[in-house]
Scaffold this motif. Structure first.
Motif, PDB file in Angstrom:
ATOM      1  N   ASP A  64      99.594  28.106 -19.130  1.00 49.28           N
ATOM      2  CA  ASP A  64      99.910  26.882 -19.883  1.00 49.28           C
ATOM      3  C   ASP A  64     100.383  25.767 -18.945  1.00 49.28           C
ATOM      4  OD1 ASP A  64     100.319  25.111 -21.890  1.00 49.28           O
ATOM      5  OD2 ASP A  64     102.076  26.101 -22.740  1.00 49.28           O
ATOM      6  N   LYS A 112      99.039  21.798 -17.260  1.00 43.45           N
ATOM      7  CA  LYS A 112      98.117  20.678 -17.459  1.00 43.45           C
ATOM      8  C   LYS A 112      97.646  20.187 -16.091  1.00 43.45           C
ATOM      9  CE  LYS A 112      99.688  21.674 -21.294  1.00 43.45           C
ATOM     10  NZ  LYS A 112      98.929  22.706 -22.003  1.00 43.45           N
ATOM     11  N   THR A 134      90.080  26.555 -21.515  1.00 40.62           N
ATOM     12  CA  THR A 134      90.160  26.391 -22.966  1.00 40.62           C
ATOM     13  C   THR A 134      90.264  24.930 -23.378  1.00 40.62           C
ATOM     14  OG1 THR A 134      92.521  26.804 -22.773  1.00 40.62           O
ATOM     15  CG2 THR A 134      91.137  28.672 -23.417  1.00 40.62           C
ATOM     16  N   PHE A 135      90.610  24.067 -22.420  1.00 44.80           N
ATOM     17  CA  PHE A 135      90.640  22.628 -22.706  1.00 44.80           C
ATOM     18  C   PHE A 135      90.041  21.903 -21.513  1.00 44.80           C
ATOM     19  CE2 PHE A 135      92.277  18.348 -22.710  1.00 44.80           C
ATOM     20  CZ  PHE A 135      92.434  18.001 -24.051  1.00 44.80           C
ATOM     21  N   ARG A 178      96.655  14.745 -25.695  1.00 48.19           N
ATOM     22  CA  ARG A 178      95.999  15.911 -26.288  1.00 48.19           C
ATOM     23  C   ARG A 178      96.089  17.119 -25.344  1.00 48.19           C
ATOM     24  NH1 ARG A 178      90.473  15.568 -28.747  1.00 48.19           N
ATOM     25  NH2 ARG A 178      91.331  17.482 -29.596  1.00 48.19           N
ATOM     26  N   HIS A 206      97.730  20.936 -26.244  1.00 47.13           N
ATOM     27  CA  HIS A 206      96.966  22.175 -26.130  1.00 47.13           C
ATOM     28  C   HIS A 206      97.839  23.292 -25.546  1.00 47.13           C
ATOM     29  CE1 HIS A 206      93.591  24.855 -25.344  1.00 47.13           C
ATOM     30  NE2 HIS A 206      94.020  24.985 -24.108  1.00 47.13           N
ATOM     31  N   THR A 207      97.705  24.488 -26.092  1.00 41.11           N
ATOM     32  CA  THR A 207      98.415  25.636 -25.528  1.00 41.11           C
ATOM     33  C   THR A 207      97.498  26.327 -24.536  1.00 41.11           C
ATOM     34  OG1 THR A 207      99.650  25.933 -27.560  1.00 41.11           O
ATOM     35  CG2 THR A 207      99.541  27.827 -26.071  1.00 41.11           C
ATOM     36  N   ALA A 248      94.959  23.082 -19.490  1.00 44.85           N
ATOM     37  CA  ALA A 248      94.178  21.898 -19.848  1.00 44.85           C
ATOM     38  C   ALA A 248      93.670  21.300 -18.544  1.00 44.85           C
ATOM     39  CB  ALA A 248      95.039  20.902 -20.609  1.00 44.85           C
ATOM     40  N   THR A 261      85.760  22.762 -30.707  1.00 38.39           N
ATOM     41  CA  THR A 261      86.383  24.079 -30.889  1.00 38.39           C
ATOM     42  C   THR A 261      85.367  25.223 -30.876  1.00 38.39           C
ATOM     43  OG1 THR A 261      86.207  24.003 -33.295  1.00 38.39           O
ATOM     44  CG2 THR A 261      88.173  23.013 -32.333  1.00 38.39           C
ATOM     45  N   ASN A 298      88.018  22.517 -26.579  1.00 42.16           N
ATOM     46  CA  ASN A 298      89.422  22.668 -26.956  1.00 42.16           C
ATOM     47  C   ASN A 298      89.520  23.868 -27.888  1.00 42.16           C
ATOM     48  OD1 ASN A 298      92.106  22.324 -27.566  1.00 42.16           O
ATOM     49  ND2 ASN A 298      91.787  20.580 -28.947  1.00 42.16           N
ATOM     50  N   ALA A 335      91.526  27.545 -29.044  1.00 43.94           N
ATOM     51  CA  ALA A 335      92.856  28.137 -29.063  1.00 43.94           C
ATOM     52  C   ALA A 335      92.812  29.593 -28.626  1.00 43.94           C
ATOM     53  CB  ALA A 335      93.442  28.034 -30.469  1.00 43.94           C
TER      54      ALA A 335
END
Lengths: 624, 353
Positions: free
Chosen positions: B118, B120, B170-171, B189, B193-194, B197, B272, B299, B301
């Motif tokens: 997690d 960025k 994932t992002f 954004r 995001h979790t 990113a 998604t 994006n 989850a």
């Protein structure tokens, strides 16, 4: 006294007390020799013997069966007195196949007991091991007391009535050999029986089979009167306390957990699998209930970098590796030096250079640990001297790291990482208090302000309001931590980083000297050579030679009285499993000549080698 | 802790350090953008950590009045991973460049994305090595003439979005330094995001690779040379909103509404989609036949690594209880040697001394 010397006066099948024996179990990788050796060790430990063990296994995971490359061995020495090494030469060798015999027979003492599984000495296996003739028939084993046993056949016979396939039956062969050795050394079977019943609790038929074969091995010896003499080793007079047998990597892992608990800091290990350090990753990964986070990184560099990140966040950060990995971590270690963050770097040394000898031992990373980085980059270097000592050394590494805000290199090696010895367990309350105070007060805070005594900068972790600051690899201005290219500041910071490490010497206890504290000869060592050095020097002293020995845990900085100690001896002998790295440091630092004794054969020193060298230097007669 | 946070402003995130990028550098715009959105995220200032590697962009942490870590070349994701794994309460951002992230640090980047740590990651892509004064980078176009490639480079560039998608990110998003409102939205954004990113930011190096992105970011061509990818919206672009992108067979193609097509014919973007194939196709688009896509390509989850790690610890502690050091040390086969030297199995009741 060893068995063969006692044997001369022994009548048939008489029980002879001896003060120590060395047994080596050797077989194919699949023969379960490590397990067999471990069982012999456990049984002896519970009889109160002092002991030391040394496993030897191939670098290949599944080396071809029956080949020299596939031989796996386990050596254990048991004694009724305080011993320091797993022994030089075995008194008894168990060879489960020709390859195992070929690899180990050269080490067996003259007149030593040799137990062979004759079933495996067929043409194909003999050829695989490189024998032109069968050594059991050609007289080449005349110097040993050979016991030939059809171990495979007798194992199957013992299990005749059991509904197990042939493969499963074969797997319990090692228990037959163990039963024989238990008989030879008068060990009870109950420890192993209990262990088998516990281990195979869910498969009672396997437990039963193994117990049957174990007993069959014992009975075979008793009924057929296999050995002229049986031996007995009395309990050693160990210091009162609770003990367990421990391997170095395990002691190191537990030491790190202890340091985490005593400091109140969560333990983080960033690591990349590498022989012989991987067990630390495995073991710590199992300690989740202790809040231990393990991160199997993508490479050695990331493992170290992640440890730095964790340290920045306030964890007790560790990375574990071996020589080639330490080389990869060099740049990141310097980042920890520059950002003045505590990280414990455990280097379990192996034979080098390059990939070298992954499963074999060496002490050749000392200079890499000292100097293997760019720029002026001193850091504390300490070394563990025995399997159990890895526990204390890990705690000390953690203490130095968090007290001085520095990365610390802890040196161990394959020999003590995989070797074992009895560990007298400490009381929890006797372990050092490692509590740290994170900086929380923004008043007057500067990231590179320093503690007066240790010169450590404050540990100000993210999440603390008002202490936002930046660290990094660029030179920092003292106190403010701002990037600085000022020439005088760089000189000052270089001096400070060195001074910080040098000040550790102020709290290193005075050197402990085994033997007279002055005289003709001092044998000085570091790391895993302690056992061989202590044993060799004590033997020589018992022979009337004027020799002392001392061992270094702290290599950077050296103990402050080391120079004085060296000056009190006419000669200094430094045995090392490298080409003279400590000798180089001692000569450079103290400008005195030393005798450098080196060995890089992937194996530890024999006590007798040290003893012989002492004799050579003191001009005495050869070792008796 | 009080639920009321002090009101933070852009100024709270400006450090006292003099910003030393070249005048006109695109990094200024990105710095301003980050300093603008940080106070709006509802996170206490002391929880932010900005980690970087080496290069012009990696000076970023010094200019942010947060906790900061200026690392070594390429290793920012690894440093950030160790930090985030042990301190999931922190908001960890990485500032990196195309050389730092794609070349020397490529391994750390892909594995951080794969793990969905997690953090960025802002990758400033100027398609050149700036701090070492102008060598080609792993995102420089084929044939690039630089100091180290006097007659043009002969190696093919990475497409950073494709690389990130290929690594399982994932992002994944792309923005442009001078397109501030859009970039602010992307970064906000990314924060929401979790997991990892990855935001590629086209950034102009006016010294060594000036106007590298003029072909798509210049005001007069921007509308026709970019397509903004918006979740749930058809892929429509052009100054007059008169063009679009549709999926035909297994390829994307540009359609002109003048030819009778309309927005209803265009591909409706689903960021998604668990299958990254369309995102990968989008990432490939660019001149001369296509506009350059910007916005959030993907994006999805998934639980993050740091969550998984902490969760495992908590579960183990909950089911087995917090480990006791004494039990750990006094485990295995124990034996006790008494004062008189007698040996008994286990830990004797009497104090071993």
């Amino acid at each position: 006294m060893s068995p063969e010397t006692k044997a001369k006066s022994a009548s048939a099948n008489r029980l002879e007390p001896v003060d120590e024996v060395v047994v080596r179990f050797a077989g194919d990788s699949g023969d379960g020799m490590q397990l067999t050796g471990t069982q012999f060790t456990s049984t002896s430990a519970l009889l109160g013997n002092d002991l030391a063990t040394l496993p030897e296994f191939p670098a290949e995971i599944r080396a071809p069966q029956g080949t020299l490359a596939g031989v796996s061995a386990f050596q254990v020495r048991i004694a009724d007195y305080d011993i320091h090494t797993p022994g030089d030469a075995p008194d008894c060798l168990v060879a489960m196949n020709p390859a195992a015999l070929k690899k180990s027979i050269g080490d067996l003492k003259q007149n030593g007991v040799l137990i062979v599984n004759t079933d495996e000495f067929h043409d194909r296996n003999l050829k695989k091991a490189g024998y032109e003739t069968n050594p059991l028939d050609d007289g080449s084993l005349a110097a040993y007391r050979v016991t030939q046993a059809e171990i495979t056949t007798m194992t199957h016979r013992a299990l005749e009535e059991m509904d197990l396939d042939s493969k499963a039956k074969n797997r319990s062969r090692n228990m037959f050999a163990l039963g024989m050795v238990y008989y030879l050394f008068s060990r009870p079977l109950d420890t192993t029986v209990e262990w088998l019943e516990l281990k195979f609790a869910k498969r009672p038929e396997i437990a039963e089979a193994n117990v049957k074969v174990l007993k069959a091995g014992w009975n075979f010896c008793e009924i057929t009167d296999q050995f002229q003499v049986r031996y007995e080793v009395e309990p050693a007079k160990l210091a009162p306390g609770v003990y367990r047998n421990i391997m170095g990597n395990s002691a190191l892992s537990i030491g790190l957990v202890a340091a985490s608990r005593r400091s109140g800091l969560p333990l983080f290990l960033g690591s990349y699998p590498i022989t012989p350090a991987s067990e630390i990753l495995h073991e710590l990964a199992g300690y989740k209930t202790f809040g231990v986070s393990t991160f199997q990184a993508e490479d050695e560099i990331a493992a170290m970098a992640a440890a730095i990140g964790a340290a920045f966040g306030g964890a007790l950060a560790v990375t574990s590796t071996s020589g080639p990995g330490l080389a990869l971590k060099s740049e990141a270690i310097n980042l920890a030096i520059m950002t003045e963050l505590p990280v414990i770097i455990c280097n379990i040394q192996r034979g080098g250079p390059s990939t070298g000898l992954p499963t074999m031992t060496e002490q050749s990373d000392l200079l890499q640990a000292m100097f293997g980085r760019n720029g002026e980059s001193p850091l504390p270097v300490i070394a563990a001297s025995s399997p159990a000592d890895c526990f204390d050394t890990a705690i000390e590494a953690a203490r130095l790291a968090v007290s001085y805000m520095v990365p610390v290199i802890l040196l161990s090696d394959g020999y003590i990482a995989n070797g074992s010895e009895p560990w007298r367990l400490p009381k929890i309350e006797d372990l050092p208090d490692l509590r740290v105070d994170f900086r929380t007060d923004p008043e007057g805070f500067e990231p590179y302000m320093r503690d007066e005594k240790t010169l450590a900068r404050p540990w100000a972790i993210p999440g603390t309001p008002g202490l936002e600051h930046r660290v990094g690899g660029l030179e920092k201005e003292n106190v403010t931590g701002n990037v600085s290219y000022d020439p005088a500041n760089h000189q000052l910071m270089t001096d400070l980083r060195a001074e910080k490490v040098a000040r550790i010497a102020d709290e290193i206890p005075p050197m402990s000297i085994d033997g007279p504290d002055e005289g003709k000869l001092l044998v000085l060592g570091w790391g895993s050579t302690k056992g061989a050095i202590t044993g060799g020097a004590q033997k020589a002293r018992a022979e009337g030679l004027e020799v002392s020995c001392a061992h270094l845990r702290y290599i950077n900085p050296f103990p402050s009285d080391l120079g004085d100690v060296l000056s009190r001896f006419e000669h200094v002998l430094i045995p090392e499993m490298n080409m003279g790295q400590l000798a180089l440091l001692i000569r450079a630092r103290y400008l005195r000549e030393v005798v450098s004794m080196t060995k890089v054969q992937g194996k530890p020193f024999f006590r007798s080698e040290i003893q012989a060298k002492i004799h050579e230097i003191l001009g005495a007669e050869n070792v008796h | 802790m009080s639920t009321e946070l002090p009101v933070l402003t852009k100024k709270d995130f400006q450090s006292d350090q003099e910003v030393r990028w070249c005048p006109g550098c695109g990094d200024y715009a990105i710095l301003s953008c980050v300093q603008t959105i940080f106070p709006q995220l509802g996170i206490p200032k002391e929880k932010f950590v900005v980690v970087s590697g080496i290069g012009c962009s990696s000076r970023f942490p010094y200019y942010m009045d947060t906790y900061g870590f200026h690392g070594i070349h390429g290793r920012a994701p690894a440093i950030a991973s160790g930090l985030k794994a042990t301190r999931p309460d922190l908001e960890v951002w990485i500032a990196t460049g195309d050389g730092d992230a794609m070349s020397i640090g490529g391994n750390h980047l892909i594995h951080t994305l794969r793990r969905n740590m997690d953090v960025k990651i802002l990758m400033f892509n100027n398609r050149i090595y700036g701090l070492t004064k102008g060598q080609y980078s792993p995102t420089s176009e084929l044939g690039k003439v630089t100091k180290s490639t006097p007659v043009g480079s002969v190696d093919y560039p990475f497409n950073p979005l494709s690389l990130a998608l290929g690594a399982g990110a994932t992002f994944v998003a792309r923005g442009v330094d001078i397109m501030q409102p859009h970039l602010r939205d992307l970064l906000t954004r990314a924060h929401a995001h979790t997991g990892s990113a990855f935001v590629e930011i086209y950034q102009n190096c006016n010294i060594f690779n000036d106007k590298a992105f003029e072909y798509m970011s210049a005001k007069q061509v921007r509308a026709d040379q970019t397509v903004e990818v918006l979740h749930g919206e058809p892929l429509v672009f052009g100054k007059e909103k008169d063009k679009g992108i549709r999926l035909k067979g297994t390829a994307l193609e540009v359609i002109h509404f003048a030819d009778g097509h309309g927005p209803e014919d265009c591909l409706v973007w689903d960021e998604t989609d668990p299958n990254p194939a369309l995102a990968f196709m989008m990432a490939q688009l660019g001149p001369p036949d296509f506009p350059t896509p910007i916005g959030v390509m993907r994006n999805v989850a998934l639980p993050s690594y740091d969550y998984g790690l902490v969760h495992q610890l908590e579960e183990e502690i909950e089911s087995k209880g917090s480990g006791k050091l004494e039990d750990l040390i006094y485990s295995g086969e124990l034996w006790t040697v008494g004062e008189g030297g007698q040996v008994t199995r286990g830990k004797a009741v009497a104090d071993p001394g």
